[in-house]
Scaffold this motif. Structure first.
Motif, PDB file in Angstrom:
ATOM      1  N   ARG A   1     -39.603 -78.507  38.589  1.00 27.11           N
ATOM      2  CA  ARG A   1     -38.974 -79.102  39.774  1.00 27.11           C
ATOM      3  C   ARG A   1     -39.988 -79.807  40.672  1.00 27.11           C
ATOM      4  N   THR A   2     -41.242 -79.420  40.566  1.00 28.81           N
ATOM      5  CA  THR A   2     -42.262 -79.974  41.467  1.00 28.81           C
ATOM      6  C   THR A   2     -43.367 -80.681  40.678  1.00 28.81           C
ATOM      7  N   LYS A   3     -42.960 -81.384  39.645  1.00 27.18           N
ATOM      8  CA  LYS A   3     -43.938 -82.085  38.814  1.00 27.18           C
ATOM      9  C   LYS A   3     -44.502 -83.279  39.598  1.00 27.18           C
ATOM     10  N   PRO A   4     -45.827 -83.345  39.795  1.00 27.66           N
ATOM     11  CA  PRO A   4     -46.412 -84.452  40.557  1.00 27.66           C
ATOM     12  C   PRO A   4     -46.371 -85.756  39.763  1.00 27.66           C
ATOM     13  N   SER A   5     -46.252 -86.872  40.485  1.00 27.71           N
ATOM     14  CA  SER A   5     -46.225 -88.172  39.824  1.00 27.71           C
ATOM     15  C   SER A   5     -47.532 -88.935  40.020  1.00 27.71           C
ATOM     16  N   THR A   6     -48.397 -88.427  40.894  1.00 30.03           N
ATOM     17  CA  THR A   6     -49.680 -89.091  41.144  1.00 30.03           C
ATOM     18  C   THR A   6     -50.785 -88.058  41.211  1.00 30.03           C
TER      19      THR A   6
ATOM     20  N   THR B   1     -45.384 -68.863  56.081  1.00 28.69           N
ATOM     21  CA  THR B   1     -45.083 -70.186  56.637  1.00 28.69           C
ATOM     22  C   THR B   1     -46.164 -70.619  57.621  1.00 28.69           C
ATOM     23  N   GLU B   2     -46.643 -69.687  58.439  1.00 29.55           N
ATOM     24  CA  GLU B   2     -47.696 -70.009  59.407  1.00 29.55           C
ATOM     25  C   GLU B   2     -48.985 -70.415  58.703  1.00 29.55           C
ATOM     26  N   GLN B   3     -49.300 -69.718  57.626  1.00 32.70           N
ATOM     27  CA  GLN B   3     -50.501 -70.051  56.868  1.00 32.70           C
ATOM     28  C   GLN B   3     -50.378 -71.429  56.229  1.00 32.70           C
ATOM     29  N   HIS B   4     -49.173 -71.756  55.787  1.00 33.05           N
ATOM     30  CA  HIS B   4     -48.944 -73.084  55.217  1.00 33.05           C
ATOM     31  C   HIS B   4     -49.199 -74.166  56.269  1.00 33.05           C
ATOM     32  N   THR B   5     -48.727 -73.942  57.486  1.00 33.25           N
ATOM     33  CA  THR B   5     -48.942 -74.911  58.565  1.00 33.25           C
ATOM     34  C   THR B   5     -50.427 -75.124  58.799  1.00 33.25           C
ATOM     35  N   ARG B   6     -51.195 -74.046  58.738  1.00 33.70           N
ATOM     36  CA  ARG B   6     -52.647 -74.153  58.918  1.00 33.70           C
ATOM     37  C   ARG B   6     -53.266 -74.993  57.801  1.00 33.70           C
TER      38      ARG B   6
ATOM     39  N   TYR C   1     -53.132 -77.260  46.110  1.00 36.60           N
ATOM     40  CA  TYR C   1     -53.599 -76.662  47.361  1.00 36.60           C
ATOM     41  C   TYR C   1     -52.491 -75.875  48.051  1.00 36.60           C
ATOM     42  N   VAL C   2     -51.303 -76.493  48.136  1.00 40.69           N
ATOM     43  CA  VAL C   2     -50.185 -75.845  48.815  1.00 40.69           C
ATOM     44  C   VAL C   2     -49.641 -74.687  47.992  1.00 40.69           C
ATOM     45  N   GLY C   3     -49.347 -74.946  46.718  1.00 39.72           N
ATOM     46  CA  GLY C   3     -48.760 -73.914  45.871  1.00 39.72           C
ATOM     47  C   GLY C   3     -49.687 -72.737  45.652  1.00 39.72           C
TER      48      GLY C   3
ATOM     49  N   ARG D   1     -43.918 -80.593  52.283  1.00 39.37           N
ATOM     50  CA  ARG D   1     -42.780 -79.858  52.833  1.00 39.37           C
ATOM     51  C   ARG D   1     -41.803 -79.451  51.726  1.00 39.37           C
ATOM     52  N   ARG D   2     -41.635 -80.337  50.764  1.00 43.16           N
ATOM     53  CA  ARG D   2     -40.777 -79.985  49.628  1.00 43.16           C
ATOM     54  C   ARG D   2     -41.391 -78.821  48.845  1.00 43.16           C
ATOM     55  N   LEU D   3     -42.694 -78.882  48.665  1.00 43.63           N
ATOM     56  CA  LEU D   3     -43.383 -77.844  47.903  1.00 43.63           C
ATOM     57  C   LEU D   3     -43.256 -76.473  48.567  1.00 43.63           C
ATOM     58  N   VAL D   4     -43.444 -76.436  49.890  1.00 42.63           N
ATOM     59  CA  VAL D   4     -43.415 -75.134  50.560  1.00 42.63           C
ATOM     60  C   VAL D   4     -42.026 -74.517  50.481  1.00 42.63           C
ATOM     61  N   GLY D   5     -40.968 -75.353  50.588  1.00 40.38           N
ATOM     62  CA  GLY D   5     -39.622 -74.819  50.451  1.00 40.38           C
ATOM     63  C   GLY D   5     -39.392 -74.226  49.079  1.00 40.38           C
ATOM     64  N   GLU D   6     -39.825 -74.942  48.051  1.00 37.67           N
ATOM     65  CA  GLU D   6     -39.664 -74.456  46.674  1.00 37.67           C
ATOM     66  C   GLU D   6     -40.490 -73.191  46.438  1.00 37.67           C
ATOM     67  N   ALA D   7     -41.711 -73.185  46.952  1.00 37.20           N
ATOM     68  CA  ALA D   7     -42.609 -72.048  46.723  1.00 37.20           C
ATOM     69  C   ALA D   7     -42.109 -70.782  47.408  1.00 37.20           C
TER      70      ALA D   7
END
Length: 228
Positions: free
Chosen positions: A93-98, A214-219, A107-109, A168-174
């Motif tokens: 679902r989160t396959k990168p295109s670039t 979520t807070e750590q993600h924002t950081r 980094y996010v995941g 933002r899409r990644l964090v929701g999925e994760a």
């Protein structure tokens, strides 16, 4: 140490540790495979080499986790299998295109997963905790990712907006993935909720944990130069 090892006589606790190590092991193995593939998208040879180094680190983590699973008398493949479908679905679902999307995803995941497992590690025996925390240690391997993303944003600010949306899409999925894993596996639920003999964080603590994630993600977003 003897008291710590005695916890493995509890079938529920042993199952929880096997699940924890199994999901971590498959996460590291799949990260190795993905990073090796993403290296092909790197724009420079030096970047390809850095990606290869990241992949090698992930495989080293997998190998240590596999060894520990064997040490406590479980089969590594059987320990990983319950998590293959869910983790593969997340990556599909989160396959990168670039190239940059791949870096941000790593980094996010990786960051959210590390925070999740770090929280859980507070409720396991010392040896398992040390192994988990050692596996999650990011250190200098993340500096390469930060440098590449920050440089790209400085050269093209529009790129920053696109990557912020992607993150933002990644964090929701994760986060959804983490909640599903925690809910679907009784052993994880037992480890988090706790028992009379081995208290966990409880239901209120679980809610607070996801708030902290979520807070750590924002950081981390701020560290990359992206707005959350």
């Amino acid at each position: 140490m003897e008291q710590q090892e005695d916890r493995f006589t509890d079938p529920a606790y042993r199952a929880a540790v096997v699940d924890l190590l199994g999901t971590l092991a498959y996460g590291e193995l799949s990260a190795f495979i993905r990073l090796s593939t993403d290296a092909d998208l790197a724009p420079r040879l030096s970047a390809k080499a850095d990606m290869a180094a990241l992949a090698a680190t992930e495989f080293g983590h997998y190998d240590r986790l596999r060894a520990r699973i064997v040490e406590i008398g479980a089969d590594p493949e059987q320990a990983m299998v319950p998590f293959v479908e869910a983790l593969d679905a997340f990556h599909e679902r989160t396959k990168p295109s670039t190239w940059l999307e791949g870096l941000v995803k790593f980094y996010v995941g990786d960051g959210i997963a590390s925070d999740f497992y770090r929280e859980i590690s507070a409720y396991v025996d010392d040896e398992t905790r040390d192994l988990v925390l050692g596996t999650l240690e990011a250190g200098q391997r993340m500096q390469f990712v930060l440098q590449e993303v920050r440089q790209a944003i400085s050269e093209d600010p529009i790129q920053g907006s696109r990557l912020a949306l992607w993150a933002r899409r990644l964090v929701g999925e994760a986060l959804s993935q983490g909640q599903r894993v925690a809910a679907d596996r009784d052993s994880f639920s037992t480890l988090l909720s706790g028992t009379d003999e081995h208290p966990g964080m409880g239901l209120v603590g679980i809610v607070s944990m996801f708030s902290r994630l979520t807070e750590q993600h924002t950081r981390r977003m701020a560290e990359m130069g992206l707005s959350a």
